[in-house]
Design an enzyme around this catalytic site. Structure first.
Site, short mmCIF file in Angstrom:
data_model
loop_
_atom_site.label_atom_id
_atom_site.label_comp_id
_atom_site.label_asym_id
_atom_site.label_seq_id
_atom_site.Cartn_x
_atom_site.Cartn_y
_atom_site.Cartn_z
N ASN A 8 -46.63 67.79 14.05
CA ASN A 8 -46.25 66.91 13.83
C ASN A 8 -47.18 67.67 12.94
O ASN A 8 -48.47 67.68 12.23
CB ASN A 8 -46.72 65.25 14.68
CG ASN A 8 -47.91 65.16 13.71
OD1 ASN A 8 -47.82 64.78 12.70
ND2 ASN A 8 -48.99 64.23 14.04
N LYS A 15 -50.41 69.56 14.09
CA LYS A 15 -50.60 69.08 15.43
C LYS A 15 -49.75 69.80 16.58
O LYS A 15 -48.27 69.05 16.05
CB LYS A 15 -51.14 67.77 15.37
CG LYS A 15 -52.25 67.23 14.85
CD LYS A 15 -53.07 65.37 14.93
CE LYS A 15 -53.59 65.38 14.07
NZ LYS A 15 -53.60 63.91 13.40
N ARG A 91 -42.15 66.11 13.20
CA ARG A 91 -41.81 64.95 12.73
C ARG A 91 -42.10 64.72 10.89
O ARG A 91 -42.57 66.26 10.46
CB ARG A 91 -43.31 63.99 12.55
CG ARG A 91 -43.70 63.21 11.96
CD ARG A 91 -46.03 62.88 11.47
NE ARG A 91 -46.24 61.78 11.13
CZ ARG A 91 -46.66 61.80 10.18
NH1 ARG A 91 -47.83 62.48 10.14
NH2 ARG A 91 -47.26 61.18 9.05
N ASP A 147 -40.66 58.97 9.82
CA ASP A 147 -41.69 58.48 9.44
C ASP A 147 -41.02 57.19 9.52
O ASP A 147 -41.66 55.88 9.52
CB ASP A 147 -42.48 59.15 8.77
CG ASP A 147 -43.61 59.60 9.62
OD1 ASP A 147 -43.72 58.99 11.20
OD2 ASP A 147 -44.80 59.61 9.06
N LEU A 208 -55.35 55.07 9.21
CA LEU A 208 -55.95 56.21 8.04
C LEU A 208 -56.39 57.16 8.73
O LEU A 208 -57.59 57.67 9.50
CB LEU A 208 -57.73 55.42 8.79
CG LEU A 208 -57.74 53.55 8.47
CD1 LEU A 208 -59.71 53.01 8.31
CD2 LEU A 208 -56.53 53.05 7.05
N SER A 210 -55.71 61.18 6.60
CA SER A 210 -56.15 62.29 5.37
C SER A 210 -54.89 61.10 4.79
O SER A 210 -55.45 60.95 3.40
CB SER A 210 -55.20 63.49 5.53
OG SER A 210 -56.21 64.78 6.03
N1 ADP Z 1 -66.16 61.12 12.56
C1 ADP Z 1 -64.93 61.22 11.72
N2 ADP Z 1 -65.22 60.64 10.97
C2 ADP Z 1 -64.96 60.05 9.94
N3 ADP Z 1 -63.87 60.58 9.80
C3 ADP Z 1 -63.23 61.31 10.31
C4 ADP Z 1 -64.08 61.95 11.56
N4 ADP Z 1 -63.55 62.92 11.86
C5 ADP Z 1 -62.65 62.99 11.28
N5 ADP Z 1 -62.25 62.23 10.55
C6 ADP Z 1 -61.11 61.95 9.60
O1 ADP Z 1 -59.71 62.10 10.03
C7 ADP Z 1 -58.91 63.09 9.24
C8 ADP Z 1 -57.37 63.55 9.44
O2 ADP Z 1 -57.03 62.37 9.91
P1 ADP Z 1 -55.42 62.52 10.56
O3 ADP Z 1 -55.13 61.36 11.25
O4 ADP Z 1 -55.73 63.34 11.54
O5 ADP Z 1 -55.08 63.35 9.79
P2 ADP Z 1 -54.02 63.74 8.69
O6 ADP Z 1 -53.67 62.76 7.89
O7 ADP Z 1 -53.20 65.08 8.64
O8 ADP Z 1 -52.64 63.62 9.96
C9 ADP Z 1 -59.74 63.67 7.68
O9 ADP Z 1 -59.54 63.63 6.64
C10 ADP Z 1 -60.95 63.38 7.78
O10 ADP Z 1 -61.80 63.04 7.20
C1 UVW Z 2 -47.17 59.72 5.24
C2 UVW Z 2 -48.75 60.76 5.74
O1 UVW Z 2 -49.85 60.32 4.67
O2 UVW Z 2 -49.53 61.29 7.06
P1 UVW Z 2 -50.43 61.59 7.62
O3 UVW Z 2 -51.26 60.79 7.97
O4 UVW Z 2 -50.11 62.41 8.65
O5 UVW Z 2 -50.27 62.95 6.30
MG MG Z 3 -51.30 62.34 10.89
#
Ligand code: ADP
Ligand code: UVW
Ligand code: MG
Length: 877
Positions: A8, A15, A91, A147, A208, A210
């Site tokens: 992913n 991941k 993904r 997606d 929610l 990045s």
């Molecule tokens: N304890 C926490 N509280 C708030 N935000 C967090 C915490 N741990 C990680 N994050 C946030 O989660 C985000 C990662 O989310 P994730 O869904 O794994 O990312 P991605 O969008 O890369 O798939 C990071 O941007 C980080 O800011």
């Molecule tokens: C679509 C998208 O923003 O994916 P991710 O949150 O994994 O970066």
């Molecule tokens: Mg993600």
């Protein structure tokens, strides 16, 4: 052992999960690379049965190098031969118009590459991982999952932009939506958690991370989502601006602003640079200088920039929750938090939770919210109390979502066949592609749910693995004589398409009046195949208990009718919770019995009443067929009632029926089980006796009695509207009888091995109620025997009933009296007249028991009524 790998590639993370190929797949190990956008990157690697390994890697700065590092750990640390990885799921964020997963070949690779401009932070990263796979895992099949696919259900008026539609079509400029794998994973998990089929779920889901987005899910399908043509739209992210006024691009720098007013200088406008700024140099990184939202939360009370980032994100979230709540008409089952921030930030959840309370969402419980991290469940309910609008946290799992599709396919093809596919030339790989696509198109059945619809193409439904399942089918159109579809089921993983051609472990589900079921073990899952369905609608249900579609052997019950009303009861569904008193507390229920407390979660019944001339009995006798037939009349009263020892039933009072008409009745339990048919006839227009029911001290009374019309606006009598002149003497007789009975040492000595004093009291109550509430008969439709009918007045047995009106009374069945005689102690002196001498003067004789005395009546011996509700004597019910 062979494995499936899922990768992913998120905007800030990679991941990876490795699974075995069982169904559902078991997780073997996970690995992640985070902080790609804020080096040094953090790398983790963990086998499920051992401790997590953490590393900060200065030489890993993108998805490709991270994946290569993972493969190294896979062989060196976990000692897994990379040749045993048979498939890798990727993904891919933007799939354009690809709606199904595809096996990566040249064409698919270039399609994804072309779409990279529309997902600049993502598609390139996924392609880098795919490329590494193609070179380092040449024997494994790479499969791309998109997606965007989940959002194909968004209607055109929502996905279109208000621009020239010709250009929009040519260039594919529309809202695609993203995070679709996450939303389908959440939909599956919440459906399981709330025990509701996905197609009946309405949710607002916050993913929610990045990248952050919101999805409005109506009946299991995406109705709207906050991201658009690209993942830049909607909510702000770690480095993304989210929605802005598009003109901002031209005013972001002085130069650009000036240029926008001067055509000659327009060559200096670098739109791609603007795109880069909005995707990679904005968001909370631009506002607060960090891409870690956890850091923003920690700093915000002391740092106004961090506070601004928090306020800005939560404000935009509320914009979407409010508007999606409106789009769902307020009918929302749950607000769901997910993604890195949604799953980990209790502060953000508490803030949003408090704001959405005004929409009727359940209050967020402080302790439950704070303890989410300690829970291991996929879905955690943080609502303070159970309510219709729950607030949930769901650990989304995009990797598992993809792996499940592949292991499902493997279970259908069999590992060996997949492995042999791997050694075949490219032309045959296309075959696998076709098999994969058709496997994806197969509709998956879920335990506890019913799949409605026509035959899909291909006409197969997959069954999940389970120790024991009941597969039931119901045909929803046609008559019992018309040609029905044929249903075949297999629980063998070597049969992918069960049908009339046979095969290993293929069983036909034989239909009877449109119903059929098959129960068996499904250790490797199974498949249902449908043949000859044409346009016929049907339902397939999967249950780990009794079959979902069934005929209930106990029919509904007819109480009585008038010219335009009918009193009907469902089959009993909840046994009475009455225990006979035992010594030394031998206390009998009081004479003025109060109504028993109904069960708190009664079974849901629907009743269908239709003139018999509509021939409902010749149609398929299934709930889905019968429910399409309009029910006649109006349900004026509906409630729960325990009229006899068989238990609680639903009771319905129908009005608006036509006099002297035959009707057919069905009761449908929980939407799928059918009870009936039974039949009844309405009385002639001159019939004037109103119905009486729901009398607590006479629970079995439910028929027409010779009373004046009930006071307006009542349509029938019940315990509270009956005159005191009827209830008073009755209750006092019952009370006196009960007092006399308790002087007998009912419980201390064995009175009878068959009956108890409680039985005596119940039998006396029924007899007294039968005598006290005369039952009216319709002169026209009652049996010809005048001996059963006693014209009233002047011979009313109960003087409380007004004299003078014109009605015909049915004599009580003699057996109601003899039942009391049999159940009661001798010393009470309760005696009934003898059939041989004077019984026929005051009782209907010979209708229930044909009688040892050789007395034969005019009805059917052994019965007090016929199939059309015509009654020979008053049994008291
Ligand atoms: N304890 C926490 N509280 C708030 N935000 C967090 C915490 N741990 C990680 N994050 C946030 O989660 C985000 C990662 O989310 P994730 O869904 O794994 O990312 P991605 O969008 O890369 O798939 C990071 O941007 C980080 O800011
Ligand atoms: C679509 C998208 O923003 O994916 P991710 O949150 O994994 O970066
Ligand atoms: Mg993600």
């Amino acid at each position: 052992m062979v494995y499936v790998l899922s990768a992913n590639a998120g905007s800030s993370s990679l991941k990876i999960s490795l699974y075995d190929t069982t169904q559902p797949p078991h997780l073997i190990l996970t690995s992640s690379l985070s902080n790609i956008t804020a080096p040094p990157a953090k790398f983790t690697f963990q086998r499920v049965d051992s401790a997590v390994q953490n590393e900060e890697l200065s030489n890993v700065h993108d998805h490709a190098s991270a994946f290569a590092h993972f493969l190294e750990c896979l062989t060196k640390e976990a000692k897994i031969d990379s040749e045993t990885v048979v498939a890798v799921c990727h993904r891919v964020v933007h799939g354009g118009d690809y709606t199904d997963p595809v096996l990566i070949n040249d064409e698919a690779f270039h399609h994804i590459e072309k779409l990279s401009d529309l997902a600049p932070l993502h598609n390139g990263a996924a392609l880098a991982v795919i490329k590494t796979c193609l070179t380092q895992l040449p024997h494994a099949k790479s499969i791309a999952f998109f997606d965007t696919a989940f959002h194909r259900s968004i209607p055109a008026y929502i996905s279109s932009y208000a621009i020239d539609q010709k250009i929009a079509k040519q260039r594919g400029l529309k809202k695609y939506g993203f995070h679709g794998l996450s939303y389908s994973s959440i939909l599956r998990a919440v459906s399981h958690f709330l025990q509701k089929p996905p197609t009946s779920l309405n949710m607002i889901v916050l993913h929610l991370g990045s990248g952050a987005s919101v999805c409005c899910i109506r009946q299991g399908h995406s109705l709207d989502t906050s991201m658009g043509l690209t993942p830049l739209d909607g909510l702000p992210g770690a480095t993304r601006s989210g929605a802005i006024d598009p003109s901002l691009i031209f005013h972001y720098t002085n130069k650009a602003g000036r240029i926008s007013h001067n055509k000659d200088n327009a060559v200096h406008l670098h739109v791609t640079q603007a795109e880069q700024i909005l995707n990679s140099q904005s968001g909370w990184k631009a506002i607060a200088g960090t891409t870690d939202f956890g850091d923003i939360i920690r700093r915000r009370t002391k740092d106004s920039a961090a506070q601004l980032a928090f306020d800005l994100l939560t404000d935009r979230i509320l914009n979407f929750v409010g508007s999606y709540h409106l789009k769902l008409g307020g009918q929302v089952d749950a607000l769901v938090f997910s993604g890195g921030i949604g799953e980990r930030s209790q502060e953000l959840r508490a803030f949003i939770g408090q704001k959405v309370e005004c929409l009727g969402f359940t209050r967020v419980d402080q302790a439950k919210n704070e303890n989410v991290d300690e829970k291991t469940e996929v879905v955690v309910d943080i609502s303070a109390s159970p309510g219709p609008k729950a607030v949930l946290v769901c650990r989304t799992d995009e990797q598992l979502e993809m792996a499940q599709h592949v292991t499902n396919l493997i279970s259908m093809l069999g590992d060996k066949r997949l492995l042999s596919f791997m050694r075949l030339p490219t032309a045959l790989v296309l075959l696998l592609n076709a098999a994969l696509t058709s496997a994806q198109a197969r509709t998956a059945l879920a335990v506890g749910f019913v799949q409605p619809g026509h035959t899909p193409n291909p006409p197969f439904f997959t069954i999940p693995s389970a120790t024991r399942l009941a597969i039931s089918v119901a045909v929803c159109s046609g008559t019992t004589n018309s040609a029905s579809p044929r249903f075949f089921v297999t629980n063998s993983s070597s049969t992918a398409s069960p049908g009339s051609g046979g095969g290993e472990n293929v069983f036909e589900i034989v239909l009877d009046h449109g119903h059929g079921s098959w129960t068996g073990v499904f250790p490797e899952g199974g498949v249902v195949g449908v043949e000859d369905a044409g346009d016929t609608r049907f339902e397939i249900g999967v249950s780990n208990g009794v079959p979902i579609h069934e005929v209930i052997s106990t029919p509904p019950l007819f109480g009585d009718s008038t010219a335009s009303q009918a009193l009907l009861f469902s089959p009993p569904f909840s046994a009475p919770n009455q225990q006979d008193p035992t010594y030394p507390k031998y206390i009998l229920p009081p004479g003025n019995l109060s109504a028993a407390i109904p069960p708190s979660n009664p079974i849901n019944f629907t009743v269908i009443v239709s003139p018999t001339s509509n021939s409902l009995t010749s149609m398929q006798q299934t709930a889905c067929m019968l429910k399409t037939q309009n029910s006649t009349g109006v349900v004026a009263k509906e409630g729960l009632w325990m009229r006899d020892s068989s238990g609680w039933r639903m009771e319905w009072l129908f009005t608006g029926l036509t006099a002297k008409t035959n009707y057919t009745v069905y009761a449908i339990e929980s939407g799928y089980k059918v009870a009936g048919p039974i039949f009844f006839t309405t009385k002639s227009p001159s019939f004037s006796c109103p119905l009486v029911s729901q009398v607590p001290y006479c629970p079995s009374v439910g028929y027409a009695t010779p009373l004046p019309p009930p006071p307006n606006p009542l349509v029938s009598y019940d315990g509270s509207s009956l005159p005191e002149s009827i209830s008073g003497p009755l209750i006092s007789s019952l009370t006196n009888f009960t007092t006399s009975l308790t002087t007998f040492a009912c419980g201390r000595d064995l009175y009878s091995p068959l009956v108890s004093c409680a039985d005596c009291q119940r039998a006396y109550r029924t007899w007294l109620c039968t005598i006290s509430f005369p039952r009216c008969a319709d002169q026209d439709t009652s049996p010809s025997s005048a001996a059963l009918l006693l014209s009233q007045p002047p011979n009313a047995r109960n003087s409380a009933f007004p004299a003078g009106s014109n009605y015909t009374q049915l004599l009580p069945c003699l057996e109601t009296c003899t039942a009391t005689d049999r159940a009661c102690p001798n010393f009470l002196g309760f005696r009934c007249p003898s059939p041989r001498f004077n019984a026929a003067e005051s009782y209907g004789v010979g209708y229930v028991d044909s009688g040892a005395d050789g007395v034969h009546g005019h009805g059917t011996p052994g019965m007090w009524s016929d199939n059309f509700g015509n009654v020979w004597c008053n049994s008291g019910q």
